[in-house]
Design an enzyme around this catalytic site. Structure first.
Site, PDB file in Angstrom:
ATOM      1  N   ASP A 142      40.732  39.575  51.566  1.00  0.00           N
ATOM      2  CA  ASP A 142      41.824  40.164  52.155  1.00  0.00           C
ATOM      3  C   ASP A 142      42.923  40.958  51.111  1.00  0.00           C
ATOM      4  O   ASP A 142      43.995  41.175  52.099  1.00  0.00           O
ATOM      5  CB  ASP A 142      42.826  39.010  52.607  1.00  0.00           C
ATOM      6  N   GLY A 143      42.582  41.240  50.306  1.00  0.00           N
ATOM      7  CA  GLY A 143      43.319  42.246  49.833  1.00  0.00           C
ATOM      8  C   GLY A 143      44.309  41.571  48.935  1.00  0.00           C
ATOM      9  O   GLY A 143      45.412  43.059  48.779  1.00  0.00           O
ATOM     10  N   ARG A 198      50.292  46.404  37.671  1.00  0.00           N
ATOM     11  CA  ARG A 198      49.095  46.298  36.110  1.00  0.00           C
ATOM     12  C   ARG A 198      49.400  47.838  35.140  1.00  0.00           C
ATOM     13  O   ARG A 198      49.268  49.057  35.955  1.00  0.00           O
ATOM     14  CB  ARG A 198      48.393  45.672  36.417  1.00  0.00           C
ATOM     15  N   ASP A 239      41.191  41.938  33.658  1.00  0.00           N
ATOM     16  CA  ASP A 239      41.016  40.841  34.413  1.00  0.00           C
ATOM     17  C   ASP A 239      40.595  39.508  34.604  1.00  0.00           C
ATOM     18  O   ASP A 239      39.404  38.387  34.285  1.00  0.00           O
ATOM     19  CB  ASP A 239      39.378  41.031  35.622  1.00  0.00           C
ATOM     20  N   ASP A 298      31.792  44.399  35.459  1.00  0.00           N
ATOM     21  CA  ASP A 298      33.296  44.884  35.975  1.00  0.00           C
ATOM     22  C   ASP A 298      34.595  44.598  35.352  1.00  0.00           C
ATOM     23  O   ASP A 298      35.716  44.975  36.283  1.00  0.00           O
ATOM     24  CB  ASP A 298      33.262  44.736  37.846  1.00  0.00           C
ATOM     25  N   ASN A 299      34.555  43.292  34.529  1.00  0.00           N
ATOM     26  CA  ASN A 299      35.588  43.480  33.831  1.00  0.00           C
ATOM     27  C   ASN A 299      36.360  43.341  32.215  1.00  0.00           C
ATOM     28  O   ASN A 299      36.823  42.563  31.677  1.00  0.00           O
ATOM     29  CB  ASN A 299      35.790  41.357  33.638  1.00  0.00           C
TER      30      ASN A 299
HETATM   31  P1  AMP Z   1      37.392  40.077  40.014  1.00  0.00           P
HETATM   32  O1  AMP Z   1      36.749  38.300  39.460  1.00  0.00           O
HETATM   33  O2  AMP Z   1      39.353  39.937  40.311  1.00  0.00           O
HETATM   34  O3  AMP Z   1      37.446  40.711  38.950  1.00  0.00           O
HETATM   35  O4  AMP Z   1      36.781  40.277  41.294  1.00  0.00           O
HETATM   36  C1  AMP Z   1      35.463  41.035  41.385  1.00  0.00           C
HETATM   37  C2  AMP Z   1      35.566  41.654  43.310  1.00  0.00           C
HETATM   38  O5  AMP Z   1      35.898  40.738  44.016  1.00  0.00           O
HETATM   39  C3  AMP Z   1      35.903  42.817  42.642  1.00  0.00           C
HETATM   40  O6  AMP Z   1      35.526  44.149  43.272  1.00  0.00           O
HETATM   41  C4  AMP Z   1      37.884  42.711  43.288  1.00  0.00           C
HETATM   42  O7  AMP Z   1      37.947  43.814  44.066  1.00  0.00           O
HETATM   43  C5  AMP Z   1      37.174  41.825  44.231  1.00  0.00           C
HETATM   44  N1  AMP Z   1      38.124  40.833  45.128  1.00  0.00           N
HETATM   45  C6  AMP Z   1      39.539  39.375  44.660  1.00  0.00           C
HETATM   46  N2  AMP Z   1      40.281  39.490  45.508  1.00  0.00           N
HETATM   47  C7  AMP Z   1      39.882  39.903  46.073  1.00  0.00           C
HETATM   48  C8  AMP Z   1      40.849  39.456  47.907  1.00  0.00           C
HETATM   49  N3  AMP Z   1      41.118  38.682  47.572  1.00  0.00           N
HETATM   50  N4  AMP Z   1      40.547  41.241  48.665  1.00  0.00           N
HETATM   51  C9  AMP Z   1      39.334  41.877  48.564  1.00  0.00           C
HETATM   52  N5  AMP Z   1      38.738  42.033  47.037  1.00  0.00           N
HETATM   53  C10 AMP Z   1      38.972  41.148  45.817  1.00  0.00           C
HETATM   54 MG    MG Z   2      37.303  42.529  38.179  1.00  0.00          MG
END
Ligand code: AMP
Ligand code: MG
Length: 497
Positions: free
Chosen positions: A129-130, A180, A266, A256-257
């Protein structure tokens, strides 16, 4: 750009990433939120960034920081990246819920990204949901600031803003935006995005970009791309050694982190060791323990290998030579980590000089701590007292459920200290500058987040205050120095995405 009076806050944007070719990102505006409300603003960091902000108008500040009003000079984008998640390659990830507003050059001449996390959907949101939930936003706020106070490179927290909207996770939660600040948001996964597409021009452009931004001194070396790989490997080896020294478990070390700059980023389900257990895992999604405390250096090296694969075409025209050079970097990573790790732990046990056998001495203490279920942070802090001779050995030993091994260890340590030039007082002082009294203990973070969910931010505020001076024992914050009682212990953490 001249400061615009009456429109606050004013960021002096100077965007470089948004000038890279279109395929590096998607231009996207934050989706306005219903009821932005400022929860926390880091005025000190704002000052460092040269941001002019009018605190007398928190509503206006909140509207900017939630993305409802895009400040002049911003070029909002979502960055494209790929990544290995728990070992599985995903060719397209990207900022799914984060929007880079732009970059500012801070008062020290350092270029910094200003990013809104949870600012709405982007072309990379996939099924998400972004948005971000309040709990994870406050957790990132607390840990970012704590890491920096502990002297460990990490992204920073400029603000937390409530959106006045609900987000749907396992339960209904309050929405929030996290503002951030990072040296940059370029990750190993950013390189993987281009490598996965066979886009060698993209890889080269990105490599040139990060050399210019993060490693300008390498521009004039014989092979700047190899030097870049060595540079990233070195910074990550140092960083992970620092994590190990404070008992930090990142929790989700996907490629990616992991930044190119060497900052921690992250750390959604991150946690700190309570009792020392090298195999400790907190994250609910880390079923196999891939990102356990002890595995972090090995995973760091694995991630660097993925970066090396992306850079191979730039390392040498001769593929065999390129692979050879990359392998040498991976070997050097292991050696560098080992050296840094010993350095970190030598300092923790108060050694100012190096001697053969120091590694074994450190391992023996860790083994005693493991067996005696000693609280990692408290045991090292109490060792400072034992070094000074003031609190004697007993307080230190009381950290262990079975002190026999620790008692033997004190003997070995005492013998080793005979060869040291420092006085006990000097030694204790130095040790207290590297062994924190206060860390963001999981149960204290949990307590702050739970109260905030009910609208009480006093625990969050107080925890932040306690974490400002982690190496000082301030009596008013003594509650933050204690390990959790059995019923307070946090056993699992969640990503909260
Ligand atoms: P993260 O686990 O936070 O490092 O996120 C891993 C991936 O999932 C990244 O590409 C984030 O942008 C995406 N992502 C995480 N949570 C959401 C969310 N609520 N809506 C859209 N993308 C998400
Ligand atoms: Mg990430």
């Amino acid at each position: 750009m001249p400061a615009v009076k009456g429109v606050l806050p004013v960021f002096q944007f100077d965007n470089s990433y948004a000038r890279l070719p279109d395929r590096f990102f998607a231009s996207v505006y934050p989706e306005p939120v219903e009821g932005p409300k400022l929860l926390k603003f880091n005025a000190e960091l704002a000052e460092e960034l040269g941001v002019e902000a009018d605190f007398s108008d928190p509503a206006r500040l909140a509207a900017f920081l939630a993305g409802n009003v895009v400040p002049p000079g911003a070029m909002p984008i979502a960055m494209a990246y790929a990544g290995h998640q728990f070992g599985n390659f995903v060719p397209q990830l990207g900022d799914g819920r984060a929007i880079l507003l732009g970059e500012v050059v801070d008062r020290n001449g350092k270029r910094r990204d200003i990013q809104l996390k949870g600012a709405g959907p982007t072309p990379y949101s996939r099924r998400g949901d972004g948005r971000a939930a309040l709990g994870p936003v406050l957790r990132e706020y607390i840990v970012s600031e704590a890491m920096n106070a502990l002297g460990v490179p990490a992204t920073r927290a400029l603000a937390a803003v409530a959106t006045g909207e609900q987000v749907y996770r396992e339960t209904v939660e309050q929405g929030a935006v996290f503002v951030r600040v990072a040296a940059s948001h370029v990750r190993i996964g950013t390189f993987q995005f281009f490598a996965a597409r066979g886009d060698n021009d993209g890889i080269k452009l990105l490599a040139d970009y990060v050399i210019e931004r993060h490693y300008p001194e390498l521009k004039t070396t014989d092979n700047p791309y190899l030097a870049l790989l060595q540079g990233v490997a070195g910074r990550q080896a140092d960083l992970i050694a620092r994590w190990m020294g404070i008992g930090f478990i990142h929790g989700v070390m996907n490629t990616d982190n992991m930044t190119i700059s060497g900052e921690t980023i992250d750390f959604g389900p991150c946690a700190f060791l309570d009792e020392y257990d090298p195999m400790k895992v907190f994250s609910s999604i880390d079923q196999g323990g891939r990102y356990a405390y002890r595995n972090q250096p090995g995973i760091g090296q694995w991630n660097i290998a993925r970066l090396a694969e992306c850079l191979l075409p730039l390392l040498d025209e001769d593929e065999e030579k390129a692979v050879e050079a990359a392998n040498a970097v991976l070997k050097a990573f292991g050696e560098r980590f080992q050296k840094e790790w010993i350095g970190v732990f030598r300092a923790k046990i108060g050694l100012a000089t190096e001697a053969d056998g120091d590694g074994d001495l450190i391992q023996a203490l860790l083994a005693a701590m493991h067996e005696g279920q000693a609280d990692f942070t408290l045991a090292f802090r109490r060792l400072c007292g034992a070094a000074a001779g003031t609190e004697g050995d007993e307080l230190f030993l009381s950290s262990f459920s079975h002190p026999a091994k620790a008692r033997e260890w004190l003997e070995l340590w005492g013998t080793r200290l005979d060869a040291e030039p420092q006085s006990p007082t000097e030694r204790a002082k130095t040790m207290r500058s590297v062994n924190p009294a206060v860390i963001p203990r999981n149960h204290k973070v949990q307590e702050a987040l739970s109260a905030a969910n009910y609208g009480d931010f006093s625990f969050f505020e107080r925890l932040l205050e306690a974490l400002e001076k982690p190496f000082e024992e301030r009596p008013e914050f003594s509650g933050y120095m204690q390990p959790p009682k059995p019923e307070e212990q946090v056993k699992q953490t969640f990503c909260g995405t």
